[in-house]
Design a protein around this motif. Sequence first.
Motif, mmCIF file in Angstrom:
data_model
loop_
_atom_site.group_PDB
_atom_site.id
_atom_site.type_symbol
_atom_site.label_atom_id
_atom_site.label_comp_id
_atom_site.label_asym_id
_atom_site.label_seq_id
_atom_site.Cartn_x
_atom_site.Cartn_y
_atom_site.Cartn_z
ATOM 1 N N THR A 20 0.847 -1.113 0.097
ATOM 2 C CA THR A 20 -0.014 0.068 0.107
ATOM 3 C C THR A 20 0.859 1.276 0.101
ATOM 4 N N LEU A 21 0.802 1.993 -0.970
ATOM 5 C CA LEU A 21 1.392 3.323 -1.118
ATOM 6 C C LEU A 21 0.534 4.389 -0.723
ATOM 7 N N ARG A 22 0.928 5.483 -0.171
ATOM 8 C CA ARG A 22 0.176 6.377 0.302
ATOM 9 C C ARG A 22 0.414 8.062 -0.266
ATOM 10 N N CYS A 23 -0.434 8.760 -0.016
ATOM 11 C CA CYS A 23 -0.196 9.930 -0.701
ATOM 12 C C CYS A 23 -1.194 11.206 -0.026
ATOM 13 N N LYS A 24 -0.495 12.042 0.296
ATOM 14 C CA LYS A 24 -1.329 13.347 0.709
ATOM 15 C C LYS A 24 -1.025 14.688 -0.094
ATOM 16 N N PRO A 25 -2.149 14.931 -0.881
ATOM 17 C CA PRO A 25 -1.872 15.906 -1.849
ATOM 18 C C PRO A 25 -1.697 17.236 -1.186
ATOM 19 N N ILE A 26 -1.697 18.409 -1.994
ATOM 20 C CA ILE A 26 -1.477 19.518 -1.444
ATOM 21 C C ILE A 26 -2.877 20.098 -1.247
ATOM 22 N N GLY A 28 -6.326 21.811 -1.007
ATOM 23 C CA GLY A 28 -6.955 22.791 -1.881
ATOM 24 C C GLY A 28 -6.962 22.302 -3.311
ATOM 25 N N HIS A 29 -6.064 21.293 -3.581
ATOM 26 C CA HIS A 29 -5.930 20.844 -4.854
ATOM 27 C C HIS A 29 -7.169 19.849 -5.026
ATOM 28 N N ASP A 30 -7.821 19.837 -6.230
ATOM 29 C CA ASP A 30 -8.913 19.022 -6.619
ATOM 30 C C ASP A 30 -8.601 17.775 -7.509
ATOM 31 N N TYR A 31 -7.114 17.900 -8.094
ATOM 32 C CA TYR A 31 -6.946 16.613 -8.940
ATOM 33 C C TYR A 31 -5.846 16.035 -8.217
ATOM 34 N N LEU A 32 -5.674 14.706 -8.379
ATOM 35 C CA LEU A 32 -4.643 13.874 -8.043
ATOM 36 C C LEU A 32 -4.378 12.648 -8.917
ATOM 37 N N PHE A 33 -3.216 12.603 -9.128
ATOM 38 C CA PHE A 33 -2.696 11.658 -10.157
ATOM 39 C C PHE A 33 -1.960 10.679 -9.460
ATOM 40 N N TRP A 34 -1.647 9.518 -9.975
ATOM 41 C CA TRP A 34 -0.756 8.286 -9.655
ATOM 42 C C TRP A 34 0.100 7.990 -10.791
ATOM 43 N N TYR A 35 1.424 8.176 -10.827
ATOM 44 C CA TYR A 35 2.275 7.504 -11.819
ATOM 45 C C TYR A 35 3.323 6.402 -11.549
ATOM 46 N N ARG A 36 3.564 5.768 -12.383
ATOM 47 C CA ARG A 36 4.620 4.565 -12.344
ATOM 48 C C ARG A 36 6.003 4.931 -13.142
ATOM 49 N N GLN A 37 7.046 4.868 -12.662
ATOM 50 C CA GLN A 37 8.255 5.184 -13.693
ATOM 51 C C GLN A 37 9.084 4.163 -13.653
ATOM 52 N N THR A 38 9.552 3.648 -14.734
ATOM 53 C CA THR A 38 10.340 2.633 -14.904
ATOM 54 C C THR A 38 11.427 2.911 -16.186
ATOM 55 N N MET A 39 12.654 2.596 -15.952
ATOM 56 C CA MET A 39 13.686 2.841 -17.015
ATOM 57 C C MET A 39 13.207 2.520 -18.592
ATOM 58 N N SER A 66 -5.289 -1.383 -7.505
ATOM 59 C CA SER A 66 -6.409 -0.596 -7.125
ATOM 60 C C SER A 66 -5.935 0.841 -6.507
ATOM 61 N N ALA A 67 -6.697 1.945 -6.590
ATOM 62 C CA ALA A 67 -6.521 3.071 -5.976
ATOM 63 C C ALA A 67 -7.726 3.672 -5.305
ATOM 64 N N LYS A 68 -7.811 4.398 -4.115
ATOM 65 C CA LYS A 68 -8.534 4.831 -3.403
ATOM 66 C C LYS A 68 -8.628 6.492 -3.055
ATOM 67 N N MET A 69 -9.411 7.234 -2.813
ATOM 68 C CA MET A 69 -9.258 8.605 -2.495
ATOM 69 C C MET A 69 -10.386 8.770 -1.524
ATOM 70 N N PRO A 70 -10.463 8.370 -0.236
ATOM 71 C CA PRO A 70 -11.580 8.419 0.576
ATOM 72 C C PRO A 70 -11.965 9.754 1.110
ATOM 73 N N ASN A 71 -10.790 10.903 0.831
ATOM 74 C CA ASN A 71 -11.300 12.081 1.252
ATOM 75 C C ASN A 71 -10.209 13.158 0.341
ATOM 76 N N ALA A 72 -10.314 14.191 0.486
ATOM 77 C CA ALA A 72 -9.638 15.300 -0.326
ATOM 78 C C ALA A 72 -8.108 15.244 0.142
ATOM 79 N N SER A 73 -7.805 14.746 1.349
ATOM 80 C CA SER A 73 -6.471 14.990 1.773
ATOM 81 C C SER A 73 -5.648 13.464 1.823
#
Lengths: 116, 115
Positions: A20-26, A28-39, A66-73
């Motif tokens: 499980t990877l976690r993210c807290k956006p800035i 007031g921001h209303d868009y959130l993106f998840w990316y994956r980077q490999t060579m 799977s990804a979820k965003m239960p609230n804005a933060s």
Amino acid sequence: DAGVIQSPRHEVTEMGQEVTLRCKPISGHDYLFWYRQTMMRGLELLIYFNNNVPIDDSGMPEDRFSAKMPNASFSTLKIQPSEPRDSAVYFCASSFRDRGRGTEAFFGQGTRLTVV
Amino acid sequence: LAKTTQPISMDSYEGQEVNITCSHNNIATNDYITWYQQFPSQGPRFIIQGYKTKVTNEVASLFIPADRKSSTLSLPRVSLSDTAVYYCLVGITMNYGGSQGNLIFGKGTKLSVKP
């Protein structure tokens, strides 16, 4: 604001385990993106949310993701079960919809995932 | 989403001006042009954005010709710390609803600045 915060910074897990990877956006921001980077594949957009609602998940590679965003933060990206080919750096980014302008997204420092 | 084409790599020396050109032949009327910079082990960072003509900020300049089918990122007097991958993005703005906000990155241009 501290920027986009991701945790953990590094994760090493065994094949078959749940990750499980976690993210807290800035705030007031209303868009959130998840990316994956490999060579090999570069930066791939996996999924993005607008106002906590998933808008486009066509980049999610398999049902194991799977990804979820239960609230804005808060958002999570889960991989179950994990496989060695999931090893990559996963970035979360957030943005604010500004009428009359294009997209300026702010990225977190990323989570380096290693599946052994 | 408009596809972009940019050089895979470029070399430069400290103090030189660097120009990276991006082609986007099928750019749409509503599309903005955005450039990001990525250092190793970090997430991409927004550099500059424009719609037409010229935009300048404290980091770079962006030149966009009238037909908007290409754009050029200009970095004045580069230093070693400008060594990074530079991405050109062209996409629909977020003005028209959540369904059009995706950010798609290409392969980028790897800039190497030498002493």
